[in-house]
Design an enzyme around this catalytic site. Structure first.
Site, PDB file in Angstrom:
ATOM      1  CB  CYS A 342      -0.918   0.011   1.222  1.00  0.00           C
ATOM      2  SG  CYS A 342      -1.974   1.482   1.288  1.00  0.00           S
ATOM      3  CB  CYS A 345      -0.601   2.470   4.326  1.00  0.00           C
ATOM      4  SG  CYS A 345      -2.380   2.255   4.123  1.00  0.00           S
ATOM      5  CG  ASP A 346       3.171   0.579   4.419  1.00  0.00           C
ATOM      6  OD1 ASP A 346       2.726   0.957   5.511  1.00  0.00           O
ATOM      7  OD2 ASP A 346       2.940  -0.551   3.955  1.00  0.00           O
TER       8      ASP A 346
END
Length: 516
Positions: A342, A345-346
């Site tokens: 992701c 997200c990361d």
């Protein structure tokens, strides 16, 4: 920092505060600290039940701030500027600390109060992560309701050196009393079950005691949610089993092709699905996954991964799909330590670092474009001789100066010591194995249907998808399927919605003809 509309909304929310709360800031002179102070002062001005103080203890983490009842347990510390996806977490922390009741069951409240301490949680997040708030809000609530618990919410991009030193390369990542505890999105019930095994045992017994259903839906994405709603509207005893409400929609950043809604995001849409589900008499069984299914007389028997069992006259399989994995040496070893799925997200954890993206479709190219604004360099590996993403995305990608595309490149191995350091790939032009030095590898190579639990019970095609008719029937009587786990082409939200409705209507028709 907050516009007039948001301030007006907050003032309305803060009328629900029942007791005074204190926002205590530990500052360090940085720009982040200045922004935190500005936000807290603006919020404190919106209610006479909120006050602002400066932390005098030099030993506490800086910059950060606590949210606590006046003179009470300082259980929550935000080591971040809680904007973006975490703004809701901040507002809920204020309301719940101020005595506004949380929307949890009495049993969950008792379970939280009974937890033995000390429970000192540290959760690393990124402000762009749509999976983090659920974990943050669950841990915040535990820290509010149990005086033996504390939680520190740490922005991995703000405390980058600490995140790197603790090998945090994916969010959310939670430490408990200094030790690794969990990673990835989790619901409150999952966290409680991990903290207290008696919670899991009680859940298993409660599920197995449920009476048989008329319709039991597996999956709660667009197809599953719609199927359950249609079944409930027909007056059928309806249940839905899912490991996460909203399904893979939660992983979708921007949604712009959903008719009647110009633009939304996956978290918001998944929340709407959940609210709609809860407006009907539907037994929602989460967070649970199905391990297997068997025919038992005129009923279907589902065995969940926790060992509990459910029975139903009909089943609607709407278990969706998940990101495909590379399935090469090193992928499992470096998950959360360089291997990610992701970028939203990361991605912030890889600021100024070297990353690779595997996959040349829309998802891969979009990921590479997003990461190019964060990372020092991006290498995109495409197995074929050309990209398959939309033309407008390709043009944007190829215009970026820090992006390189390698065509006819098949990833073969990932290596490193404590974290990912090198990616090996087969150059299909030369037949030679080559490598690149990387800090992160984002895998974006498509979807794999979640149909392992159906193996042997129903016909699957060569891709592992459930073979369905135009009425969503399968090779097994009383078992219907809809959405991304099926052979229906074009995996789109709007298509899954229609297929879910169709599957439910077909199940209703089947029950009528069976005289059920």
């Amino acid at each position: 920092m907050l516009d007039a509309n948001i301030k007006a909304q907050l003032q309305s929310y803060f009328t629900k505060l029942r007791r005074p709360i204190v926002l205590k800031a530990a500052l360090d002179g940085s720009q982040d600290a200045t922004n935190i102070e500005a936000l807290l002062k603006e919020v404190a001005e919106l209610s006479d039940k909120i006050s602002y103080e400066v932390e005098s203890d030099a030993s506490v983490r800086r910059p950060s701030f606590t949210v606590a009842p006046q003179g009470g347990h300082e259980g929550i510390r935000f080591a971040c500027l809680p904007m973006g996806h975490e703004f809701t977490s901040f507002v809920l922390a204020l309301l719940q600390t101020g005595g506004h009741p949380a929307k949890i069951s009495d049993e969950e409240s008792r379970q939280i109060a009974a937890l033995k301490g000390p429970l000192n949680f540290e959760v690393f997040i990124s402000l762009s992560c749509h999976n983090c708030p659920e974990v943050v809000q669950a841990l915040d609530l535990i820290s509010i309701l149990n005086p033996n618990a504390t939680v520190t919410v740490i922005d991995g991009a703000l405390f980058r050196e600490e995140a790197a030193g603790r090998n945090v390369m994916a969010v959310p990542t939670v430490f408990l009393n200094g030790q690794s505890f969990l990673s990835g999105r989790r619901e409150l019930s999952e966290i409680l079950a991990k903290l207290d095994t008696s919670v899991a045992e009680a859940a298993q017994a409660s599920i197995s005691a449920k009476a048989p259903f008329d319709v039991l839906v597996v999956g709660s994405g667009p197809a599953g949610s719609t199927a359950a709603i249609y079944a409930a509207r027909k007056g059928l005893r309806t249940g839905i089993v899912a490991d996460r409400l909203g399904g893979q929609v939660n992983e979708t950043a921007d949604i712009e092709n959903f008719t009647s809604i110009l633009k939304t995001d996956g978290t918001a849409l998944a929340g709407n699905f959940t609210a709609h589900l809860k407006s009907y008499d539907i037994d929602i069984i989460t967070p649970h996954s199905v391990a297997k299914i068997e025919r038992e007389g005129d009923m279907w028997r589902l065995v969940l991964e926790n060992g509990s069992e459910l029975r139903s006259k009909t089943i609607i399989a709407a278990s969706g799909a998940r990101w495909k994995q590379l399935e090469v040496p090193g992928e499992e070893e470096f998950k959360g330590r360089g291997v990610a799925y992701c970028p939203h997200c990361d991605g912030p954890l890889f600021k100024g670092k070297r990353v690779a993206v595997v996959g040349g479709g829309n998802s891969g190219v979009e990921a590479a474009i997003d990461l190019a604004g964060i990372a020092s360099s991006v290498v995109l590996l495409q197995r074929g001789s050309e990209l398959t993403a939309d033309k407008v995305l390709q043009e944007k990608l190829l215009s970026l100066p820090n992006v390189t595309v390698k065509y006819r490149a098949s990833t073969s191995k990932l290596t490193g010591s404590n974290k990912l350091e090198k990616l090996f790939y087969l150059n299909r032009e030369t037949g030679e194995t080559e490598s690149i030095d990387v800090d992160g590898c984002f895998v974006q190579i498509g979807l794999k249907p979640n149909t392992e639990w159906l193996d042997g019970a129903v016909e699957l095609n060569a891709y592992g998808e459930v073979a369905v008719s135009d009425r969503c029937t399968t090779s097994a009587p009383g078992l219907f399927a809809a959405g991304d786990c099926t052979s229906v082409p074009y995996k789109q939200i709007v298509i899954a919605l229609g297929e879910g409705a169709k599957a439910s209507l077909s199940a209703f028709d089947y029950l009528i003809r069976q005289g059920a």
